[in-house]
Design a protein around this motif. Structure first.
Motif, mmCIF file in Angstrom:
data_model
loop_
_atom_site.group_PDB
_atom_site.id
_atom_site.type_symbol
_atom_site.label_atom_id
_atom_site.label_comp_id
_atom_site.label_asym_id
_atom_site.label_seq_id
_atom_site.Cartn_x
_atom_site.Cartn_y
_atom_site.Cartn_z
ATOM 1 N N ARG A 38 0.711 -1.164 0.080
ATOM 2 C CA ARG A 38 0.092 0.041 -0.153
ATOM 3 C C ARG A 38 0.959 1.023 0.003
ATOM 4 N NH1 ARG A 38 -4.450 1.875 4.134
ATOM 5 N NH2 ARG A 38 -4.815 4.191 3.496
ATOM 6 N N THR A 39 0.554 2.322 -0.823
ATOM 7 C CA THR A 39 1.352 3.599 -0.838
ATOM 8 C C THR A 39 0.657 4.449 0.006
ATOM 9 O OG1 THR A 39 0.079 4.256 -2.717
ATOM 10 C CG2 THR A 39 2.206 2.955 -3.218
ATOM 11 N N ASP A 40 1.541 5.321 0.933
ATOM 12 C CA ASP A 40 0.965 6.216 1.707
ATOM 13 C C ASP A 40 2.151 7.506 1.732
ATOM 14 O OD1 ASP A 40 -1.449 5.170 2.787
ATOM 15 O OD2 ASP A 40 -0.078 4.069 4.167
ATOM 16 N N ASP A 42 4.152 10.231 3.899
ATOM 17 C CA ASP A 42 4.686 10.579 4.999
ATOM 18 C C ASP A 42 4.468 11.811 5.349
ATOM 19 O OD1 ASP A 42 6.602 11.492 3.317
ATOM 20 O OD2 ASP A 42 8.260 10.331 4.533
ATOM 21 N N LEU A 47 6.227 9.914 -0.885
ATOM 22 C CA LEU A 47 5.562 8.503 -1.101
ATOM 23 C C LEU A 47 6.113 7.245 -0.297
ATOM 24 C CD1 LEU A 47 2.877 7.373 -2.530
ATOM 25 C CD2 LEU A 47 4.405 6.890 -4.481
ATOM 26 N N ASN A 50 4.006 0.678 2.436
ATOM 27 C CA ASN A 50 3.651 0.005 3.505
ATOM 28 C C ASN A 50 3.328 -1.561 3.112
ATOM 29 O OD1 ASN A 50 3.788 2.203 5.354
ATOM 30 N ND2 ASN A 50 1.803 2.769 5.245
#
Length: 83
Positions: A38-40, A42, A47, A50
């Motif tokens: 999963r991309t989030d 910070d 980018l 996770n």
């Protein structure tokens, strides 16, 4: 779909477990990028990636149990129809 019953009419568990494991492996392989990663963003707006391995393992386990149940249900003895 191959024959899941042995010649004596009993259910072939070895075939069913092998087929269910194959379905689970295919599911894990195809859904790996969607469920396990999963991309989030910070705090510094970068980018990050996770990892969610539990989601992948749960999906593969559900497919294993579901495929095993379908094979067991399909191989149940059929009731004779009364006319």
């Amino acid at each position: 779909m191959a024959n899941q019953t042995k010649t004596d009419g009993s259910f072939d568990w070895a075939y069913a477990i092998k087929e269910a494991a194959f379905a689970a492996v295919i599911t894990a392989g195809l859904s790996f990028p969607i469920l396990a990663l999963r991309t989030d963003m910070d705090i510094s707006n970068k980018l990050i990636l996770n990892q969610r391995w539990s989601w992948l393992f749960v999906a593969a386990a559900l497919v294993f149990v579901g495929r095993l149940a379908v094979l067991a249900y399909a191989a149940r003895p059929k009731a004779d129809k009364v006319a």
